[in-house]
Design an enzyme around this catalytic site. Structure first.
Site, PDB file in Angstrom:
ATOM      1  N   GLY A   1      -8.089   9.579   9.313  1.00  8.49           N
ATOM      2  CA  GLY A   1      -8.443   9.633  10.726  1.00  8.49           C
ATOM      3  C   GLY A   1      -9.494  10.664  11.098  1.00  8.49           C
ATOM      4  O   GLY A   1      -9.795  10.832  12.276  1.00  8.49           O
TER       5      GLY A   1
ATOM      6  N   ALA B   1      -9.519   6.013   3.748  1.00  6.10           N
ATOM      7  CA  ALA B   1      -9.334   7.147   4.662  1.00  6.10           C
ATOM      8  C   ALA B   1     -10.603   7.959   4.852  1.00  6.10           C
ATOM      9  O   ALA B   1     -11.321   8.276   3.907  1.00  6.10           O
ATOM     10  CB  ALA B   1      -8.209   8.077   4.211  1.00  6.10           C
ATOM     11  N   GLY B   2     -10.855   8.279   6.124  1.00  5.20           N
ATOM     12  CA  GLY B   2     -11.893   9.230   6.481  1.00  5.20           C
ATOM     13  C   GLY B   2     -13.257   8.657   6.794  1.00  5.20           C
ATOM     14  O   GLY B   2     -14.137   9.389   7.251  1.00  5.20           O
TER      15      GLY B   2
ATOM     16  N   LYS C   1       0.879  -1.178   0.000  1.00  6.33           N
ATOM     17  CA  LYS C   1       0.000   0.000   0.000  1.00  6.33           C
ATOM     18  C   LYS C   1       0.911   1.221   0.000  1.00  6.33           C
ATOM     19  O   LYS C   1       1.611   1.488   0.973  1.00  6.33           O
ATOM     20  CB  LYS C   1      -0.918   0.012   1.212  1.00  6.33           C
ATOM     21  CG  LYS C   1      -1.841   1.233   1.249  1.00  6.33           C
ATOM     22  CD  LYS C   1      -2.837   1.118   2.386  1.00  6.33           C
ATOM     23  CE  LYS C   1      -3.765   2.332   2.365  1.00  6.33           C
ATOM     24  NZ  LYS C   1      -3.284   3.411   3.229  1.00  6.33           N
TER      25      LYS C   1
ATOM     26  N   ASN D   1      -9.905   2.000   9.515  1.00  6.14           N
ATOM     27  CA  ASN D   1      -9.028   1.794  10.668  1.00  6.14           C
ATOM     28  C   ASN D   1      -9.505   2.606  11.862  1.00  6.14           C
ATOM     29  O   ASN D   1     -10.050   2.081  12.824  1.00  6.14           O
ATOM     30  CB  ASN D   1      -7.593   2.124  10.302  1.00  6.14           C
ATOM     31  CG  ASN D   1      -6.589   1.778  11.397  1.00  6.14           C
ATOM     32  OD1 ASN D   1      -5.387   1.893  11.219  1.00  6.14           O
ATOM     33  ND2 ASN D   1      -7.039   1.330  12.558  1.00  6.14           N
ATOM     34  N   THR D   2      -9.323   3.920  11.815  1.00  6.10           N
ATOM     35  CA  THR D   2      -9.598   4.761  12.973  1.00  6.10           C
ATOM     36  C   THR D   2     -11.008   4.581  13.512  1.00  6.10           C
ATOM     37  O   THR D   2     -11.210   4.488  14.732  1.00  6.10           O
ATOM     38  CB  THR D   2      -9.364   6.241  12.613  1.00  6.10           C
ATOM     39  OG1 THR D   2      -8.001   6.432  12.250  1.00  6.10           O
ATOM     40  CG2 THR D   2      -9.706   7.145  13.784  1.00  6.10           C
TER      41      THR D   2
END
Length: 256
Positions: free
Chosen positions: A145, A171-172, A84, A193-194
């Protein structure tokens, strides 16, 4: 659904979260991996390589040269040659550098890596990366995040329309509804993830995201109906009130 491994309270919680998510691909920042394996708990001890494809990422790389170096270190340590690609020199929003990302992608593809680049939601750049031989393109939904969701909706739709490789929103995403929204646009996967790592109950949130991804994909395949500027009645507006209402279950209604 691809799942990241950062920000969890413990490796044990991370391991349980991965299982609950149903993922088959797990991304791990190379900066968090003990490539020497000299003892002590290492993150890879909690990611079963028989169950998941480990996707090393170059998180923290400031330019193409650093990203290439990290990828080659991972390969030398026996990690998969899937990478990645992240090149994020901008510190506040962690925006990917389009020029350095393209340079690194071209070099890594030529070196035999399967490259999955994290990029801004730029349809032109996505096409250039595809032409360079990347296995997928991974446009951001919003800042890493931030949990703000798909703020790049229109651009992602164009990328999906033009792409001949899988598209992953990376992301996001902050809620299962965001994942469903991305999948409804026709993307092939999302990376989370976050949102799960910082949830009050990360394992339950992973399950919720799994359902959101499945619902969004099913909605895309089912094809949602067209939107309208005015109300559209779901029942007929004439005729049905003029007919006599009868019920065979109540003889009094039909009695002379």
């Amino acid at each position: 659904m691809i799942v990241g491994t950062g920000k969890f309270g413990s490796f044990e919680v991370m391991r349980d979260d991965l299982a609950a998510s149903g993922t088959e691909m797990v991304t791990v920042a190379l900066r968090r991996v003990d490539l020497d394996a000299t003892g002590g708990a290492d993150i890879l001890e909690f990611v079963d390589p028989q169950r998941y494809l480990v996707l090393p990422n170059t998180s923290g790389a400031m330019d193409a040269e650093e990203a290439i170096r990290l990828a080659r270190l991972a390969r030398a340590a026996g990690l998969p040659t899937w990478i990645k690609l992240e090149v994020t020199p901008e510190p506040r929003y962690l925006l990917p550098d389009p020029v350095e990302t393209l340079r690194a992608a071209e070099a890594l593809v030529a070196d035999g890596f399967t490259v999955l680049p994290y990029v801004n939601a730029d349809p032109v750049l996505a096409k250039r990366l595809e032409e360079a031989g990347c296995a997928t393109v991974m446009p951001l939904g919003s800042w890493i995040g931030s949990n703000q969701g798909v703020r790049t909706r229109d651009a992602v739709r164009i990328i999906v329309e033009q792409a001949t490789v899988p598209v992953v929103v990376d992301a996001g995403l902050g809620a299962p509804s965001h994942a469903a929204e991305a999948m409804e646009l026709g993307v092939d996967a999302v990376l989370v993830n976050t949102a799960v790592a910082v949830a009050g109950n990360p394992v339950e949130m992973a399950r919720a995201f799994r359902l959101g991804v499945e619902a969004g994909r099913r909605a895309f395949l089912a094809r949602t109906g067209p939107s309208a500027e005015e109300a559209q009645a779901s029942s007929p507006r004439t005729g049905f009130l003029d007919k006599p209402q009868t019920s065979q279950a109540d003889p009094a209604v039909t009695a002379p």
